[in-house]
Enzyme design. Structure first.
Site, PDB file in Angstrom:
ATOM      1  N   ASN A   1      -2.170  -0.016   6.964  1.00 18.32           N
ATOM      2  CA  ASN A   1      -1.683  -1.225   7.417  1.00 18.32           C
ATOM      3  C   ASN A   1      -0.765  -1.982   6.477  1.00 18.32           C
ATOM      4  OD1 ASN A   1      -3.796  -1.935   5.434  1.00 18.32           O
ATOM      5  ND2 ASN A   1      -4.702  -3.492   6.863  1.00 18.32           N
TER       6      ASN A   1
ATOM      7  N   GLU B   1      -9.703  -9.591  -8.145  1.00 19.89           N
ATOM      8  CA  GLU B   1      -8.590  -8.580  -7.677  1.00 19.89           C
ATOM      9  C   GLU B   1      -7.287  -8.790  -8.836  1.00 19.89           C
ATOM     10  OE1 GLU B   1      -7.930  -9.124  -3.720  1.00 19.89           O
ATOM     11  OE2 GLU B   1      -9.762  -8.105  -3.168  1.00 19.89           O
TER      12      GLU B   1
ATOM     13  N   PHE C   1     -15.735   3.639   6.681  1.00 17.99           N
ATOM     14  CA  PHE C   1     -14.296   3.883   6.459  1.00 17.99           C
ATOM     15  C   PHE C   1     -13.866   3.906   4.855  1.00 17.99           C
ATOM     16  CE2 PHE C   1     -14.375  -0.685   7.310  1.00 17.99           C
ATOM     17  CZ  PHE C   1     -13.934  -1.358   6.200  1.00 17.99           C
TER      18      PHE C   1
ATOM     19  N   LYS D   1       0.696  -1.279  -0.014  1.00 19.30           N
ATOM     20  CA  LYS D   1       0.150   0.048  -0.085  1.00 19.30           C
ATOM     21  C   LYS D   1       0.716   1.335  -0.083  1.00 19.30           C
ATOM     22  CE  LYS D   1      -4.041  -1.987   2.300  1.00 19.30           C
ATOM     23  NZ  LYS D   1      -4.923  -1.939   3.375  1.00 19.30           N
TER      24      LYS D   1
HETATM   25  P1  CMP Z   1      -7.289  -4.691   3.399  1.00 18.92           P
HETATM   26  O1  CMP Z   1      -7.078  -5.907   3.633  1.00 18.92           O
HETATM   27  O2  CMP Z   1      -7.071  -3.717   2.325  1.00 18.92           O
HETATM   28  O3  CMP Z   1      -9.148  -4.633   2.993  1.00 18.92           O
HETATM   29  C1  CMP Z   1      -9.674  -3.641   3.466  1.00 18.92           C
HETATM   30  C2  CMP Z   1      -9.150  -2.501   4.286  1.00 18.92           C
HETATM   31  O4  CMP Z   1     -10.123  -1.519   4.916  1.00 18.92           O
HETATM   32  C3  CMP Z   1      -8.307  -3.109   5.348  1.00 18.92           C
HETATM   33  O5  CMP Z   1      -7.211  -3.696   4.638  1.00 18.92           O
HETATM   34  C4  CMP Z   1      -8.008  -2.026   6.030  1.00 18.92           C
HETATM   35  O6  CMP Z   1      -6.923  -1.286   5.490  1.00 18.92           O
HETATM   36  C5  CMP Z   1      -9.200  -1.179   6.017  1.00 18.92           C
HETATM   37  N1  CMP Z   1     -10.139  -1.224   7.358  1.00 18.92           N
HETATM   38  C6  CMP Z   1     -10.717  -2.357   7.641  1.00 18.92           C
HETATM   39  N2  CMP Z   1     -11.292  -2.073   8.551  1.00 18.92           N
HETATM   40  C7  CMP Z   1     -11.087  -0.842   9.008  1.00 18.92           C
HETATM   41  C8  CMP Z   1     -11.569  -0.011  10.067  1.00 18.92           C
HETATM   42  N3  CMP Z   1     -12.510  -0.493  10.854  1.00 18.92           N
HETATM   43  N4  CMP Z   1     -11.321   1.410   9.975  1.00 18.92           N
HETATM   44  C9  CMP Z   1     -10.467   1.794   8.816  1.00 18.92           C
HETATM   45  N5  CMP Z   1     -10.124   1.090   8.007  1.00 18.92           N
HETATM   46  C10 CMP Z   1     -10.392  -0.345   7.868  1.00 18.92           C
END
Ligand code: CMP
Length: 141
Positions: free
Chosen positions: A114, A128, A59, A11
């Site tokens: 993350n 994807e 989010f 990311k």
């Molecule tokens: P990812 O694996 O990319 O899939 C969806 C993304 O949404 C996740 O990683 C996080 O980066 C984001 N995400 C999931 N839960 C939350 C949350 N509660 N608040 C903000 N971002 C979130």
């Protein structure tokens, strides 16, 4: 166990933090083969299309702003049980809950920033991979 493919994004936070090599190293050390990879920079609309399954989540706006703020490295990974294996390599979605030695523990900042994404199931992996890679870049199995 079946040979599977899964999809990965390093990311924008991890790219900005010079952690591309660190993330790809954990992927390879984790027993997964990188069979296609490139750097892309998503528009807000492209990020919204990619994360369409999360459209109703609170989010969604912040997540798609973040994912379009800078370049990412998208990859296709292959190996035994690759989808579940990569999720182990990534660790918990929230870096604070991730085990030591995982991508998100080592390189993530918070639940949104993350460091990396991995597909959660075979149907999402197929969607994807197809969203980013064409037939010249990845051959059908
Ligand atoms: P990812 O694996 O990319 O899939 C969806 C993304 O949404 C996740 O990683 C996080 O980066 C984001 N995400 C999931 N839960 C939350 C949350 N509660 N608040 C903000 N971002 C979130």
């Amino acid at each position: 166990m079946a040979i599977e493919r899964t999809f990965s994004i390093v990311k924008p936070d991890a790219v900005a933090n010079n952690a591309i090599g660190g993330v790809l190293n954990l992927i390879e050390k984790g027993g997964l083969k990188i069979i296609a990879s490139k750097m892309i920079h998503m528009s807000k609309k492209e990020a919204e299309g990619f994360y369409a399954v999360h459209k109703a989540r609170p989010f969604f706006g912040d997540l798609t702003d973040f994912m379009s703020e800078g370049p990412c490295v998208v990859s296709v990974l292959e190996g035994e049980n690759a989808i579940a294996r990569y999720r182990e390599v990534l660790g918990a979605t929230n870096p604070e809950e991730a085990d030591a030695g995982t991508v998100r523990k080592d390189f993530g900042t918070n639940i949104e920033r993350n460091a990396a994404h991995g597909s959660d199931a075979p149907d999402t992996a197929a969607f994807e991979i197809g969203y980013f890679f064409n037939a010249l870049e990845i051959k059908e199995r």
